[in-house]
Design a protein around this motif. Sequence first.
Motif, short mmCIF file in Angstrom:
data_model
loop_
_atom_site.label_atom_id
_atom_site.label_comp_id
_atom_site.label_asym_id
_atom_site.label_seq_id
_atom_site.Cartn_x
_atom_site.Cartn_y
_atom_site.Cartn_z
N LYS A 192 40.42 -74.77 42.70
CA LYS A 192 39.42 -74.26 42.32
C LYS A 192 38.87 -74.65 41.89
O LYS A 192 37.46 -75.28 41.83
CB LYS A 192 39.82 -72.61 42.44
CG LYS A 192 40.40 -71.48 42.91
CD LYS A 192 40.13 -70.10 42.74
CE LYS A 192 38.42 -70.05 42.14
NZ LYS A 192 38.18 -68.42 41.88
N SER A 193 39.43 -75.74 40.75
CA SER A 193 38.52 -76.86 39.54
C SER A 193 38.08 -77.69 40.81
O SER A 193 37.00 -78.35 40.70
CB SER A 193 39.07 -76.71 38.53
OG SER A 193 39.68 -75.62 37.88
N PHE A 194 39.15 -78.50 42.04
CA PHE A 194 38.79 -79.50 42.41
C PHE A 194 37.35 -79.38 43.09
O PHE A 194 36.94 -80.03 43.63
CB PHE A 194 40.30 -80.43 42.61
CG PHE A 194 39.93 -81.01 44.08
CD1 PHE A 194 39.83 -82.85 43.76
CD2 PHE A 194 40.22 -80.85 45.39
CE1 PHE A 194 39.52 -83.22 45.15
CE2 PHE A 194 39.84 -81.32 46.32
CZ PHE A 194 39.80 -82.76 46.05
N ASN A 195 37.74 -77.91 43.88
CA ASN A 195 36.75 -77.31 44.57
C ASN A 195 35.39 -77.98 44.15
O ASN A 195 35.05 -78.24 45.31
CB ASN A 195 36.99 -76.25 45.58
CG ASN A 195 38.07 -76.82 46.26
OD1 ASN A 195 38.06 -77.52 46.86
ND2 ASN A 195 39.23 -75.54 46.75
N PHE A 196 34.93 -77.22 43.32
CA PHE A 196 33.72 -77.00 42.56
C PHE A 196 33.62 -78.03 42.00
O PHE A 196 32.17 -78.88 41.97
CB PHE A 196 33.81 -76.03 41.14
CG PHE A 196 33.67 -74.35 42.03
CD1 PHE A 196 32.35 -73.88 42.70
CD2 PHE A 196 34.55 -74.04 41.66
CE1 PHE A 196 32.24 -72.68 42.24
CE2 PHE A 196 34.20 -72.79 42.05
CZ PHE A 196 33.56 -72.33 42.42
N GLY A 197 34.10 -79.28 41.94
CA GLY A 197 33.99 -80.60 41.20
C GLY A 197 33.40 -81.34 42.20
O GLY A 197 32.06 -81.88 42.18
N HIS A 198 34.00 -81.73 43.72
CA HIS A 198 33.73 -82.33 44.02
C HIS A 198 32.53 -81.84 45.35
O HIS A 198 31.81 -82.53 45.59
CB HIS A 198 34.72 -82.48 45.67
CG HIS A 198 35.16 -81.93 46.97
ND1 HIS A 198 35.03 -81.66 47.76
CD2 HIS A 198 36.43 -81.37 46.64
CE1 HIS A 198 35.81 -81.14 48.49
NE2 HIS A 198 36.06 -80.31 47.59
N LEU A 199 32.53 -80.79 45.73
CA LEU A 199 31.38 -80.05 46.32
C LEU A 199 29.95 -80.51 45.16
O LEU A 199 29.23 -80.24 45.98
CB LEU A 199 31.82 -78.56 46.17
CG LEU A 199 32.55 -78.21 47.47
CD1 LEU A 199 32.61 -76.76 47.35
CD2 LEU A 199 32.44 -78.82 48.38
N SER A 200 30.30 -80.49 44.02
CA SER A 200 29.13 -81.36 43.36
C SER A 200 28.10 -82.51 44.52
O SER A 200 27.23 -82.50 44.30
CB SER A 200 29.13 -81.37 41.89
OG SER A 200 29.75 -82.12 41.52
N ALA A 201 29.20 -83.70 45.11
CA ALA A 201 28.30 -84.34 45.47
C ALA A 201 28.32 -84.15 46.83
O ALA A 201 27.85 -84.54 47.03
CB ALA A 201 29.19 -85.54 45.21
N ALA A 202 28.51 -82.83 47.71
CA ALA A 202 28.30 -82.91 49.13
C ALA A 202 26.88 -82.36 49.69
O ALA A 202 26.72 -83.05 50.37
CB ALA A 202 28.64 -80.68 49.87
N VAL A 203 25.63 -82.89 48.42
CA VAL A 203 24.08 -82.81 48.99
C VAL A 203 23.85 -84.03 48.82
O VAL A 203 23.18 -84.15 50.17
CB VAL A 203 23.56 -82.33 47.77
CG1 VAL A 203 23.32 -83.16 46.03
CG2 VAL A 203 22.32 -82.17 47.66
N GLU A 204 25.01 -85.24 48.92
CA GLU A 204 24.49 -86.27 49.22
C GLU A 204 24.71 -86.97 50.10
O GLU A 204 23.58 -87.68 50.57
CB GLU A 204 25.43 -87.62 47.92
CG GLU A 204 25.27 -87.12 46.88
CD GLU A 204 25.35 -88.58 45.62
OE1 GLU A 204 26.12 -88.99 46.22
OE2 GLU A 204 25.53 -88.47 44.48
N PRO A 205 25.32 -87.10 51.73
CA PRO A 205 24.92 -87.57 53.38
C PRO A 205 23.64 -86.64 52.78
O PRO A 205 23.13 -87.25 53.86
CB PRO A 205 26.45 -87.09 52.97
CG PRO A 205 27.37 -86.58 52.39
CD PRO A 205 26.37 -86.31 50.58
N ILE A 206 23.23 -85.37 53.08
CA ILE A 206 22.19 -84.60 53.16
C ILE A 206 21.13 -85.60 52.89
O ILE A 206 20.26 -86.12 53.78
CB ILE A 206 22.22 -83.39 52.82
CG1 ILE A 206 23.23 -82.02 53.37
CG2 ILE A 206 21.04 -82.66 53.00
CD1 ILE A 206 23.78 -81.35 53.15
N ALA A 207 21.15 -85.43 51.60
CA ALA A 207 19.64 -86.46 51.07
C ALA A 207 19.77 -87.40 51.31
O ALA A 207 18.37 -87.71 52.49
CB ALA A 207 19.76 -86.22 49.42
#
Length: 273
Positions: A192-207
Amino acid sequence: MDSIINYFESIGPVKAAFYATLFTWAVTGLGAALVFFFKEMNRKIFDGMLGFTGGVMVAASFWSLLAPGIEMSPGEGFSKTVPAIVGFGLGALFIFILDKILPHLHINFRKSEAEGIKTPWHRSVLLTLAITMHNIPEGLAIGVLFGGAAMGFEGASIAGAVALAIGIGLQNFPEGFAVAMPLRGQGMSRWKSFNFGHLSAAVEPIAAVLGAWAVMTFQPILPYALCFAAGAMIFVVVEEVVPESQRGNNTDIATVGFIGGFMFMMFLDVGLG
């Protein structure tokens, strides 16, 4: 490196921006993956990494965004700075408004110090949203630069966009680490910690995709868009990254990290761009 640049030139700016930010997202995931090996973070190392992040963002804001934005602006003298001033101010204002509205919590801050609209959201969500705010202007910057290079604007190049993606990717490593490790320290599972960590950058491809599409569709906005991304990034550095790096009383380490990050990004951008 030449083969990488040639590849990005061949696939089109939107796809190139998307692939480049998949790389930055993946590096964020690598930082978050440290939770599988550690439960606590050394505060001195963490503050040095935060300083490095700030240095990269400031250097990228000038060498990759502001300088090309001014160079490609029309006019002479003071009039040539208008797109840079307008774009830079709007970018900072955008993050300022987002900062006041979006509920988020800075790293190592208490839950009572959460900013934005008050919500009952869990600390993990608030921490992730704080780093996500960092990543919006970063993804936008990469997309805008790829779009400008594809349209042949003077001052924008594929090599410069690749350099920016590499620099942002490397400074994303501590950001993934910065979200995941505090959550792990509070007892959250490693996954869960890993998922929260990497999902913070999921917005970059969209932007990035939106940025590349926008400058290709509305070409005159490119100087404004580049400086918009710079203003947003500088606001994040001054309002969040630098204060967080100084909070642990490791000011010398954080400052050295900042200088190192700035020099690294300057070397990378000027050398490649």
